[in-house]
Design an enzyme around this catalytic site. Structure first.
Site, PDB file in Angstrom:
ATOM      1  N   ASN A  11      44.692  31.903  29.603  1.00 38.48           N
ATOM      2  CA  ASN A  11      45.262  32.391  30.857  1.00 38.48           C
ATOM      3  C   ASN A  11      44.779  31.498  31.989  1.00 38.48           C
ATOM      4  O   ASN A  11      43.643  30.991  31.957  1.00 38.48           O
ATOM      5  CB  ASN A  11      44.798  33.845  31.099  1.00 38.48           C
ATOM      6  CG  ASN A  11      45.333  34.412  32.406  1.00 38.48           C
ATOM      7  OD1 ASN A  11      46.524  34.327  32.696  1.00 38.48           O
ATOM      8  ND2 ASN A  11      44.434  34.969  33.218  1.00 38.48           N
ATOM      9  N   GLU A  43      39.818  41.363  25.366  1.00 40.30           N
ATOM     10  CA  GLU A  43      40.299  42.716  25.683  1.00 40.30           C
ATOM     11  C   GLU A  43      40.130  43.077  27.154  1.00 40.30           C
ATOM     12  O   GLU A  43      40.745  44.009  27.654  1.00 40.30           O
ATOM     13  CB  GLU A  43      39.565  43.756  24.810  1.00 40.30           C
ATOM     14  CG  GLU A  43      40.030  43.825  23.370  1.00 40.30           C
ATOM     15  CD  GLU A  43      39.623  42.628  22.512  1.00 40.30           C
ATOM     16  OE1 GLU A  43      40.091  42.536  21.366  1.00 40.30           O
ATOM     17  OE2 GLU A  43      38.837  41.776  23.018  1.00 40.30           O
ATOM     18  N   HIS A 103      43.835  31.611  35.905  1.00 40.51           N
ATOM     19  CA  HIS A 103      43.569  32.581  36.979  1.00 40.51           C
ATOM     20  C   HIS A 103      43.231  31.795  38.247  1.00 40.51           C
ATOM     21  O   HIS A 103      42.437  30.847  38.188  1.00 40.51           O
ATOM     22  CB  HIS A 103      42.427  33.531  36.597  1.00 40.51           C
ATOM     23  CG  HIS A 103      42.148  34.549  37.657  1.00 40.51           C
ATOM     24  ND1 HIS A 103      42.955  35.649  37.868  1.00 40.51           N
ATOM     25  CD2 HIS A 103      41.184  34.588  38.605  1.00 40.51           C
ATOM     26  CE1 HIS A 103      42.468  36.331  38.897  1.00 40.51           C
ATOM     27  NE2 HIS A 103      41.411  35.713  39.362  1.00 40.51           N
TER      28      HIS A 103
HETATM   29  C1  GRF Z   1      49.654  31.343  39.664  1.00 37.13           C
HETATM   30  O1  GRF Z   1      49.028  31.395  40.928  1.00 37.13           O
HETATM   31  C2  GRF Z   1      48.625  31.665  38.611  1.00 37.13           C
HETATM   32  O2  GRF Z   1      47.324  31.275  38.938  1.00 37.13           O
HETATM   33  C3  GRF Z   1      48.672  33.140  38.562  1.00 37.13           C
HETATM   34  O3  GRF Z   1      50.022  33.491  38.765  1.00 37.13           O
HETATM   35  C4  GRF Z   1      50.659  32.461  39.499  1.00 37.13           C
HETATM   36  C5  GRF Z   1      51.839  32.016  38.692  1.00 37.13           C
HETATM   37  O4  GRF Z   1      52.587  31.123  39.434  1.00 37.13           O
HETATM   38  N1  GRF Z   1      48.196  33.609  37.275  1.00 37.13           N
HETATM   39  P1  GRF Z   1      53.769  30.325  38.684  1.00 37.13           P
HETATM   40  O5  GRF Z   1      54.719  31.362  38.126  1.00 37.13           O
HETATM   41  O6  GRF Z   1      53.135  29.492  37.604  1.00 37.13           O
HETATM   42  O7  GRF Z   1      54.362  29.488  39.780  1.00 37.13           O
END
Ligand code: GRF
Length: 207
Positions: free
Chosen positions: A108, A148, A110
């Site tokens: 993921n 999780e 973040h």
């Molecule tokens: C990004 O800021 C990412 O860090 C967060 O959600 C946003 C997704 O943006 N998890 P995109 O759809 O990739 O433009």
């Protein structure tokens, strides 16, 4: 060749960074074999279509309950036979059975330096609003394996970004995307695709 499926909910700029990385060779040994969104209006699905990447929309609205949605999501994912799942702004809670099945094969992105400004409720602009509210001088992004918890899995890559005077949440969000997210997510995929990452004792190690 690492088979990657990207899960999206929004604009797809991180998906685009992955697509660009595969095209320009900064991501090697990788094929994006599918994109799945919970949101039929996600521009990320348009980006997939523009690049002839198979796409599915699995929306909770189309299922009687969450359990049926979870099963449909997992079935769509399994059908694509991913080696790695990338959550790129995917705003749906990942079903436990999916985490178990794809342990250490799901990452993921973040938009903060975990463990700051993360966990339940910290997504999108909210992350940057809270960072500005606290007055931190450095923010950034994190790529981590999914477990999780919420944003609690082994951290693989992080990149710091400076906060500038007068930053608004929108300006800061864009800088974090440009200078951090769109760099460390492709790099994380390339490392995994070339067998340079292992997880041991809850920590991600880059060989
Ligand atoms: C990004 O800021 C990412 O860090 C967060 O959600 C946003 C997704 O943006 N998890 P995109 O759809 O990739 O433009």
């Amino acid at each position: 060749m690492l088979r990657v499926v990207v899960l999206v909910s929004g604009g797809g700029t991180n998906l685009q960074a992955i697509i660009d990385g595969v095209h320009n060779g900064s991501i090697t040994n990788t094929e994006i074999v599918g994109v799945i969104s919970n949101n039929k209006n996600a521009y990320a699905l348009e980006r997939a279509a523009q690049n002839q990447i198979p796409k599915r929309c699995i929306s909770p609205r189309d299922y009687e309950n969450r359990s049926l949605f979870n099963e449909a999501l997992l079935a769509a994912l399994d059908e694509m036979q991913p080696d790695l799942i990338v959550l790129a702004g995917f705003l749906v809670v990942i079903p436990e059975m999916m985490i178990t099945k794809y342990r250490n094969r799901m990452i993921n992105i973040h938009p903060s330096l975990i463990p700051s400004f993360c966990g339940t409720g910290f997504y999108g602009l909210k992350v940057h609003e809270k960072a500005l509210e606290r007055g931190v001088k450095v923010v950034g992004a994190t790529v981590h394996f999914v477990d999780e918890g919420t944003d609690t899995g082994p951290i693989l890559l992080q990149k710091a970004v400076e906060v500038a005077n007068g930053d608004t949440p929108e300006v800061l969000q864009r800088r974090v995307m440009e200078q951090a997210e769109w760099k460390i997510l492709p790099r994380a995929i390339d490392l995994i695709a070339n067998g340079k990452v292992r997880v041991a004792d809850g920590k991600a190690i880059i060989e």
